[in-house]
Design a protein around this motif. Structure first.
Motif, mmCIF file in Angstrom:
data_model
loop_
_atom_site.group_PDB
_atom_site.id
_atom_site.type_symbol
_atom_site.label_atom_id
_atom_site.label_comp_id
_atom_site.label_asym_id
_atom_site.label_seq_id
_atom_site.Cartn_x
_atom_site.Cartn_y
_atom_site.Cartn_z
ATOM 1 N N PRO A 135 0.821 -1.221 0.000
ATOM 2 C CA PRO A 135 0.000 0.000 0.000
ATOM 3 C C PRO A 135 0.852 1.266 0.000
ATOM 4 O O PRO A 135 0.468 2.275 -0.592
ATOM 5 C CB PRO A 135 -0.811 -0.115 1.289
ATOM 6 C CG PRO A 135 -0.828 -1.549 1.609
ATOM 7 C CD PRO A 135 0.446 -2.116 1.101
ATOM 8 N N TYR B 130 4.746 5.440 -5.565
ATOM 9 C CA TYR B 130 5.221 5.197 -6.918
ATOM 10 C C TYR B 130 4.825 6.351 -7.832
ATOM 11 O O TYR B 130 3.678 6.772 -7.856
ATOM 12 C CB TYR B 130 4.627 3.901 -7.455
ATOM 13 C CG TYR B 130 5.143 3.534 -8.829
ATOM 14 C CD1 TYR B 130 6.373 2.903 -8.962
ATOM 15 C CD2 TYR B 130 4.433 3.834 -9.970
ATOM 16 C CE1 TYR B 130 6.868 2.586 -10.206
ATOM 17 C CE2 TYR B 130 4.930 3.516 -11.224
ATOM 18 C CZ TYR B 130 6.143 2.897 -11.333
ATOM 19 O OH TYR B 130 6.649 2.585 -12.569
ATOM 20 N N ILE C 110 2.609 1.630 -3.693
ATOM 21 C CA ILE C 110 1.744 2.178 -4.738
ATOM 22 C C ILE C 110 1.496 3.652 -4.470
ATOM 23 O O ILE C 110 1.336 4.453 -5.391
ATOM 24 C CB ILE C 110 0.417 1.381 -4.843
ATOM 25 C CG1 ILE C 110 -0.440 1.869 -6.010
ATOM 26 C CG2 ILE C 110 -0.383 1.437 -3.591
ATOM 27 C CD1 ILE C 110 0.159 1.611 -7.352
ATOM 28 N N ASP C 111 1.496 4.030 -3.196
ATOM 29 C CA ASP C 111 1.293 5.440 -2.867
ATOM 30 C C ASP C 111 2.493 6.282 -3.285
ATOM 31 O O ASP C 111 2.352 7.397 -3.777
ATOM 32 C CB ASP C 111 1.075 5.575 -1.356
ATOM 33 C CG ASP C 111 0.788 7.003 -0.969
ATOM 34 O OD1 ASP C 111 -0.313 7.457 -1.262
ATOM 35 O OD2 ASP C 111 1.672 7.655 -0.389
#
Lengths: 431, 475
Positions: free
Chosen positions: A136, A142, A139-140
């Motif tokens: 989580p 990236y 992805i935040d």
């Protein structure tokens, strides 16, 4: 009497310099003079202003762990002997992640992917390391040139991990855990994961009544499972009881029949004696015919209260199927209907009879010709050969049909006879 | 090096506050600036961020200096309405004042330098050599590592500037910068949480996952303490007759009057009245007590203008129900007093329902996207689906603006309505001190951890890598 340690504690450290007798009573004369020189009780006192304390200088230990070219430092107060050996007490908190590594050569040979550039892949791996593998967060954080979902990142990362794993240790020589890992990495299904996420998102917004319904269903399931457990236990118990140890030859009363015979023998033997220790059960099935005779005999000889009571009890029992019949008496009318229990008043033949016999036996007559005739009529009116459930109404209906069938057969017989007669007569008349 | 322990294992007891290094924690807010030593349970020094600016360009810091009605003083705030520092010069002075006035004290001049021990030459002058060597030690905070909090949306420029001030001006030996949402979650002992921090100018939402801030989830809205002040002002203006808002400094004496009657007080006469900004600040103090004693949020279910219950009579709303509740009295500094019934609910309703806001020309209504419930939803939307239910189960409400009565209940209700399925749990510390200083407390916890020590950016590293290092280390 106070011990030496107590006094030391009470009077502070200075007392230790005074000569204290090792044994014997504590010299009470000495105490007042010492108490006079007793220092003020030592209390922990904070400095009024922190800034007025002697300035502390901070120094640090060079930690052996190096990351991104930055060394971690551990601060400590600078003391006179500050050049003591650095201790890495906190080194074990430098938890590091095991991230697969690759170089340019391996990348060019095995890891190229048309959708990913090398730079993007590198940044993904750096991010994974930096975020300690928390997806989580990854992805935040990236930020690539192309929009990617978490599934894209995961499938890329897992496929590379699997490839590197297989390069480092060929599949043939992998250990079980390694192979399990390899399997797991290879089996990542991005599409399935994405659809699962979609479902999970919908799950967040379920309406209140759906949530309530689920709660009710879950509690119902819980209840069923609870009952299931007790039911299983009971079954197990029953099985255990049924599955009794098989009687060996030495014990000949293994079956209930043998036991009944044994009981009857004992009872018969007991009757010969003057003091009877055994009492018949009052059930002719168990006691045998001899028992009935004997009880009637004993009734005449010992006409006592006890006997009267026993007789009453016995007479209150239904005569024929005594052991079971107690059951039906306890059932209410509704239950009788529900379980299909019927109290029939007709005389049953001794031994076991099946209700289905009532449906099959009337079909068979003494002669085969007759049987065939009955069968033909029944087929004609549409009564099946096999009737599934011989419930009382069905049997009743069947019996009424059968009586009609018999009447029909009789009438046909009469009709045939008459026809024959008529033919004979008309032939006579013609001749 | 000792072998590393698995991350799930809690550190040993001896590693908590293992080596005390007297770190200072500074939590600069747009309304008040908090500072104190790490490991303590409340900040020892709390100073208003507003400061007085005299006509002679002198700055007055602290409660004592500021509340004097002087005609030549203008009240300013170094922060802009977005919660970021605008006036660095003043801000650094203010922060230094906050730390040195209560915590460290002014540093003594070193004996080698104070001039008393120097041999005077024949003219009575002392030589000024050797000053440069000792200057390093003269800086105000040379002794204490410093942990500073920042809002989640702080820009890289602001962060680097902050680091430069700490290193260059104050000469701290070590420095760290942490987001205040993160720290508020640490103060509640949560590693994964959704932090809602209601401050003075801004309400912010920060999602944390296993100790790390999710950057895309950072949202903030101006619906906070200052917004509520404006709402109350507009509510006062809308009352019939209007409610007079006279701050304390203007009242010389007062006599009791009946509820709703005009006040009967003598006022202080000023030759030259103090600056308007001063009056506004003093009015805000009255509004603060109004907020503390009267204002309440409708706790739900439903909005204030929603029907009270579906089975009940049509047209009977929660508002009608609220009107039947006993009103609360409030007395102004000049003796005017009255009771407030439904109004005390209505002013706070706009936190959750944009249409309920009082508006006037200079204060447009907030958009529906700006309500607290809405930014929480936006923030969650930016997080991964799998994290959402865990985050909703750990919603931490903090900040002094959240101290409005029944606000946690209402938030809980609204979030549960928006997300019916997952269990929503709003954690609001019942202790108002801990709610006010949530971010500072988290910093205090973090700064006193033995395991945190290796995170500090030391002066040597700063010298080696420059202020860009703050972006690398403080994530």
């Amino acid at each position: 009497m106070a011990s030496r340690a107590d006094i030391n504690a009470a009077l502070g450290a200075e007392i230790q310099h005074q000569p204290v007798p090792r044994a014997g009573p504590v010299p009470k004369v000495a105490a007042p003079s010492k108490a006079a020189r007793r220092p003020a009780p030592h209390r922990f006192k904070k400095p009024a202003v922190r800034g007025l304390r002697p300035a502390a200088r901070w120094t640090y230990d060079e930690s052996p762990a190096l990351e991104n070219g930055l060394s971690f430092r551990r601060w400590k107060k600078q003391t006179a002997n500050s050049d003591s050996k650095p201790v890495d007490r906190f080194g074990r908190y430098n938890v590091k992640l095991d991230v697969p590594e690759y170089n340019d050569e391996i990348y060019a040979k095995h890891l190229t992917n048309p959708e990913w550039t090398k730079e993007e892949t590198d940044s993904l791996f750096a991010l994974y390391r930096e975020c300690n593998g928390k997806w989580p967060v990854i992805i935040d954080h990236y930020s690539g040139s192309t929009e990617r979902t978490m599934e894209d990142l995961k499938s890329r990362f897992y496929s590379i991990s699997a490839t590197i794993l297989s390069i480092n240790t060929p599949i043939t020589s992998m250990t079980a855990t390694d192979y399990g890992m390899y399997e797991m990495l290879n089996n990542f299904n991005a599409k399935q994961e994405a659809s699962r996420k979609k479902l999970a998102e919908g799950h967040l917004y379920r309406r209140q009544n759906e949530v309530d319904e689920e709660t009710v269903l879950l509690s119902e399931l819980q209840r069923i499972m609870m009952n299931q457990a007790t039911l299983d236990n009971e079954r197990e118990e029953l099985r255990r009881r049924l599955d009794h140890p098989i009687a060996s030859n030495s014990y000949q009363y293994g079956t209930s029949q043998a036991l009944t015979t044994f009981w009857q023998q004992l009872l018969a033997a007991d009757r010969m004696k003057k003091n009877q220790r055994l009492r018949p059960t009052g059930n002719p099935t168990f006691d045998g015919m001899a028992g009935v005779a004997s009880t009637s005999a004993s009734r005449s000889s010992h006409a006592g209260l006890q006997d009267a009571a026993r007789r009453n009890a016995r007479e209150s029992l239904p005569s024929a199927a005594a052991p079971q019949s107690g059951l039906s008496n306890e059932l209410s009318k509704a239950d009788l209907l529900r379980f299909g229990v019927v109290q029939s008043h007709e005389k049953l033949p001794s031994g076991v009879t099946f209700a289905s016999d009532k449906l099959t036996k009337p079909r068979i007559a003494k002669s085969t010709v007759q049987t065939d005739k009955i069968a033909a009529i029944l087929t004609h009116i549409g009564v099946p050969d096999l009737i599934a459930l011989p419930t009382p109404p069905v049997v009743e209906q069947f019996e009424s049909i059968m009586s009609k069938v018999h009447a029909l057969i009789d009438l046909r017989k009469v009709a045939e006879k008459e026809e024959q007669e008529l033919r004979v007569r008309s032939a006579e008349a013609a001749s | 090096m000792a072998s590393t322990i698995p991350p799930t294992q809690a550190p040993g007891k001896e590693d908590y506050a293992g080596d005390e290094i007297n770190a200072l924690i500074l939590d600069p807010g747009s309304h008040s600036t908090r500072a104190g030593f790490a490991g303590e349970d409340t900040p020892k020094s709390v100073v208003p961020t507003h400061y007085g600016f005299t006509s002679s360009s002198e700055r007055l810091f602290g409660e004592n200096a500021m509340h004097q009605p002087r005609s030549d003083v203008e009240v300013r705030n170094p922060f802009n309405t977005d919660g970021l520092v605008e006036d660095w010069d003043t801000a650094s002075k203010l922060w230094e004042y906050t730390i040195t006035s209560r915590l460290t004290g002014a540093r003594q001049t070193a004996p080698s330098k104070n001039g008393l021990n120097d041999a005077a030459d024949e003219n009575g002058d002392v030589t000024m050599e050797g000053m440069e060597q000792t200057e390093e030690q003269e800086k105000p905070l040379a002794e204490y590592p410093l942990l500073v909090t920042e809002p989640g949306w702080n820009t890289p420029k602001h962060r680097e500037k902050m680091m430069e001030i700490a290193m260059e001006e104050w000469g701290v030996p070590a420095f760290f910068l942490a987001k205040n949402g993160q720290l508020a979650a640490y103060a509640s002992g949560k590693a994964s949480a959704l932090v809602i921090d209601i401050g003075h100018y801004n309400t912010s939402v920060t999602a944390m996952w296993e100790g790390m801030v999710l950057r895309k989830s950072l949202f903030h809205t101006p619906l906070a303490g200052n917004f509520l002040n404006d709402q109350i002002r507009m509510m006062f203006a809308a009352q019939q007759p209007t409610v007079p808002l006279i701050p304390h400094y203007m009242v010389k004496s007062k006599t009791p009057v009946d509820a709703g009657a005009p006040s009967n007080a003598t006022y202080v006469k000023f030759d030259k009245p103090p600056h308007d900004s001063f009056r506004k600040l003093e009015e805000d103090r009255v509004l603060t007590s109004f907020k503390e004693s009267v204002v309440q949020t409708w706790p739900g279910p439903g909005r204030l203008d929603a029907p009270a219950n579906p089975q009940g009579p049509p047209g009977f709303t929660n508002m009608d129900h609220v009107k039947s509740l006993p009103p609360k009295p409030f007395e102004m500094p000049d003796g005017w007093n009255n009771v407030f019934g439904a109004e005390r609910f209505k002013v706070a309703e706009s936190f959750f329902d944009a249409r309920a806001a009082y508006t006037d020309d200079s204060h447009p209504a907030p958009t529906g996207q700006q309500t607290i419930t809405s930014i929480v939803q936006q923030s969650l939307q930016a997080c991964d689906v799998d994290t959402r239910s865990a985050l909703l189960h750990n919603v931490i409400l903090t900040g002094a603006g959240s101290l409005v009565e029944k606000l946690p209940e209402r938030l809980q209700y609204d979030l549960q309505t928006a997300y019916p399925n997952p269990k929503v749990r709003v954690i609001a510390n019942p202790n108002s001190v801990e709610r006010k200083y949530g971010a500072w407390l988290g910093g205090s916890v973090l700064g006193s951890l033995g395991t945190f020590h290796q995170m500090w950016i030391s002066k040597e590293e700063y010298k080696e890598y420059g202020s860009e290092i703050v972006e690398k280390r403080c994530k």
